[in-house]
Scaffold this active site. Structure first.
Site, short mmCIF file in Angstrom:
data_model
loop_
_atom_site.label_atom_id
_atom_site.label_comp_id
_atom_site.label_asym_id
_atom_site.label_seq_id
_atom_site.Cartn_x
_atom_site.Cartn_y
_atom_site.Cartn_z
N ARG A 76 -4.98 -6.03 -3.03
CA ARG A 76 -3.96 -6.13 -1.97
C ARG A 76 -4.43 -5.76 -0.56
O ARG A 76 -4.76 -4.56 -0.27
CB ARG A 76 -2.84 -5.74 -2.03
CG ARG A 76 -1.63 -5.82 -1.27
CD ARG A 76 -0.28 -4.95 -1.52
NE ARG A 76 0.54 -5.03 -0.22
CZ ARG A 76 1.27 -4.18 0.35
NH1 ARG A 76 1.27 -2.97 -0.17
NH2 ARG A 76 1.89 -4.30 1.55
N HIS A 120 1.38 -6.54 8.00
CA HIS A 120 1.75 -5.17 7.93
C HIS A 120 1.37 -4.28 9.25
O HIS A 120 0.37 -3.86 9.34
CB HIS A 120 0.42 -4.60 6.68
CG HIS A 120 0.55 -3.19 6.11
ND1 HIS A 120 0.35 -3.30 5.01
CD2 HIS A 120 0.78 -2.24 6.71
CE1 HIS A 120 0.63 -1.80 4.40
NE2 HIS A 120 0.92 -1.18 5.58
N ASN A 291 6.77 -0.21 -2.80
CA ASN A 291 5.87 0.56 -2.18
C ASN A 291 6.85 1.98 -2.79
O ASN A 291 7.93 2.23 -2.04
CB ASN A 291 5.74 0.53 -0.84
CG ASN A 291 4.91 -0.38 -0.56
OD1 ASN A 291 4.55 -1.38 -1.47
ND2 ASN A 291 4.93 -0.92 0.54
N TYR A 293 6.78 6.32 -2.93
CA TYR A 293 6.00 7.49 -2.56
C TYR A 293 6.97 8.90 -2.87
O TYR A 293 6.26 9.77 -3.48
CB TYR A 293 5.50 7.71 -1.12
CG TYR A 293 4.70 6.71 -0.59
CD1 TYR A 293 3.29 6.98 -0.91
CD2 TYR A 293 4.97 5.42 -0.24
CE1 TYR A 293 2.13 6.20 -0.56
CE2 TYR A 293 3.89 4.45 0.03
CZ TYR A 293 2.59 4.83 -0.33
OH TYR A 293 1.43 3.85 -0.01
N GLU A 350 2.16 -0.30 -3.69
CA GLU A 350 1.71 1.06 -2.92
C GLU A 350 2.20 2.22 -3.95
O GLU A 350 3.42 2.27 -4.09
CB GLU A 350 2.10 1.19 -1.76
CG GLU A 350 1.35 0.19 -0.77
CD GLU A 350 1.81 0.49 0.87
OE1 GLU A 350 1.79 1.60 1.37
OE2 GLU A 350 1.74 -0.62 1.72
C1 FCB Z 1 3.22 2.90 3.83
C2 FCB Z 1 2.31 2.06 4.26
C3 FCB Z 1 0.97 2.40 4.19
C4 FCB Z 1 0.44 3.77 4.22
C5 FCB Z 1 1.42 4.56 3.37
C6 FCB Z 1 1.17 5.86 3.18
O1 FCB Z 1 4.42 3.50 4.19
O2 FCB Z 1 2.82 1.00 3.78
O3 FCB Z 1 0.17 1.59 5.47
O4 FCB Z 1 0.55 4.07 5.37
O5 FCB Z 1 2.61 4.49 3.75
#
Ligand code: FCB
Length: 443
Positions: A76, A120, A291, A293, A350
């Site tokens: 990607r 992006h 995405n 985290y 992500e």
């Molecule tokens: C996300 C972004 C990516 C990167 C990660 C850590 O929010 O999409 O570009 O910075 O965090």
């Protein structure tokens, strides 16, 4: 025990143009909002910029070789709008597209499926000067740009993502000011979201009008929010935050409009919404990108802990170098939520972690913390698939240590270590581990 993934499962890594390409003034690329933002003193740690980044613009062949060594089946990346349409709208710069043309061919020759993100965050500065995402015209310019990329690459690129994390552009770019364009409390974040989503819908239509059979999606940052306690104010605060981050985006792109309960509390007059916009935003999607985290514990700002009933919920003690708690179960929760929306295909576009990477063995970074983070999230992914969630692929964030926005080069998320002085790339232990996962198609 090995948890195997389905045979069709795609194993990838994700990157973004401004974070890796460098070459900001080559082949007709114009200035982006991030080029401008990096030059405002104090906005980016250590005064870092994306001028050189990972020099991927010149080293892309080597980088494809690294992907091949890892065994990636998908990659990607994002296209830089200022390379392709330097004036934001109007004339298309074929020299800018040539780069992505070569990259896509290189990937396909290597058997790696390209996943292309159109936006992006590197908006052409000239569009920002006209109001950026605060104005409607940018949505139309975005659709024109999408059509230009599609007409050049649509014969080969079959997976498209319109926007990356519109929440971040709106909130960090227009409320907290941590990201470009750096506006603080501008009061425009909901307009910015609306125009991005409108651009998303118009771009999706433009993509669909191109080559048949392409998969069109959007990449959203979604997070569960956990109330600090069962005090009604905490519960409300967490529900509100979660709604604004997740439902505010998922509902309109799936044809449900902006959620009424959130509209009532948002204070957003919605004066920029024109009749028909929500139909455009609801252009059917073939896929959604998640995405993921972390999960966040949210408390009502007006409550003190002594006002709260026990037990108090705290963020888990394990945190990454971003200060983000390590919460793999939230990934499963978000995947099941997306399944509930009825998406036919879901990708984790992500997922990854920054750690200081100080432990070395010989030349290699021994990043057991990152390996463990990735593994625990993949276990959640496997469990979700077992429950019938249509998860089709996983993209680790990120391939290379790169320019981490306002934190510059200080945060490392890569599977591959990059020496930013020499550009030397060296796989970390997590990279070797990921290669084995891919080879086994399981963990
Ligand atoms: C996300 C972004 C990516 C990167 C990660 C850590 O929010 O999409 O570009 O910075 O965090």
């Amino acid at each position: 025990m090995t948890r195997r993934f389905p045979d069709y499962f795609l194993w990838g890594a994700a990157t973004a143009s401004y974070q890796i390409e460098g070459a900001v003034a080559e082949d007709g690329r114009s200035e982006s909002v991030w080029d401008r933002f990096c030059r405002i003193p104090g906005r980016v740690l250590n005064g870092d910029t994306g001028d050189v980044a990972c020099d991927h613009y010149h080293r892309w062949r080597d980088d494809i070789r690294i992907m091949e060594d890892l065994g990636l089946s998908a990659y990607r990346f994002s296209v830089a709008w200022p390379r392709v349409v330097p004036e934001g709208r109007g004339p298309v710069n074929q020299a800018g597209l040539d780069f992505y043309d070569r990259l896509v061919d290189g990937l396909l020759e290597t058997g790696i499926e390209p996943f292309l993100t159109l936006f992006h965050w590197d908006l052409p500065q000239c569009l920002e000067d006209e109001g950026g995402w605060r104005v409607r015209g940018t949505a139309h310019a975005f659709a024109e740009y999408a059509a230009a990329v599609e007409s050049r690459l649509g014969d080969r690129v079959k997976h498209w993502l319109t926007l990356n994390e519109p929440w971040v552009v709106a909130h960090l770019g227009h409320r907290t000011g941590q990201h470009a364009p750096g506006l603080v409390n501008s009061g425009t974040e909901f307009d910015v979201i609306h125009h991005q989503l409108l651009g998303h819908g118009l771009a999706a239509q433009a993509l669909r009008a191109g080559h048949a059979g392409s998969e069109i999606g959007i990449a959203l940052n979604l997070e569960p929010k956990v109330a600090r306690s069962d005090h009604p104010l905490d519960l409300d605060a967490a529900a509100l935050e979660e709604g604004l981050m997740n439902r505010w985006f998922l509902d309109p792109v799936t044809g449900r409009g902006y959620p009424d309960d959130l509209r009532a509390v948002s204070g957003w007059p919605a004066s920029v919404v024109v009749h028909g916009d929500l139909d455009v935003i609801a252009e059917p999607l073939d896929a959604v990108g998640l995405n993921y985290y972390r999960t966040e514990v949210v408390g009502h700002p007006g409550l003190r802990d002594c006002d709260r009933p026990a037990p108090l919920r705290n963020p888990p003690p394990e945190i990454t170098e971003m200060g983000w708690p390590v919460t793999p179960s939230g990934l499963g929760e978000m995947l099941r939520m997306l399944d509930g929306y009825g998406f036919e295909a879901i990708y984790i576009t992500e997922n990854g972690a920054a750690f200081p990477d100080t432990t070395r063995d010989g030349g290699m970074v021994q990043d057991e913390d990152r390996r463990s983070y990735l593994e625990r999230h993949l276990i959640e992914a496997a469990m979700a698939i077992g429950d019938g969630v249509p998860l089709r692929g996983y993209f680790a964030w990120t391939l290379l240590d790169n320019f981490e926005w306002s934190l510059g080069y200080s945060r490392r998320f890569g599977l591959i270590h990059v020496d930013h002085a020499t550009q030397q790339r060296t796989p970390k232990a997590s990279g070797h581990w990921y290669r084995d996962v891919i080879a086994r198609n399981g963990i």
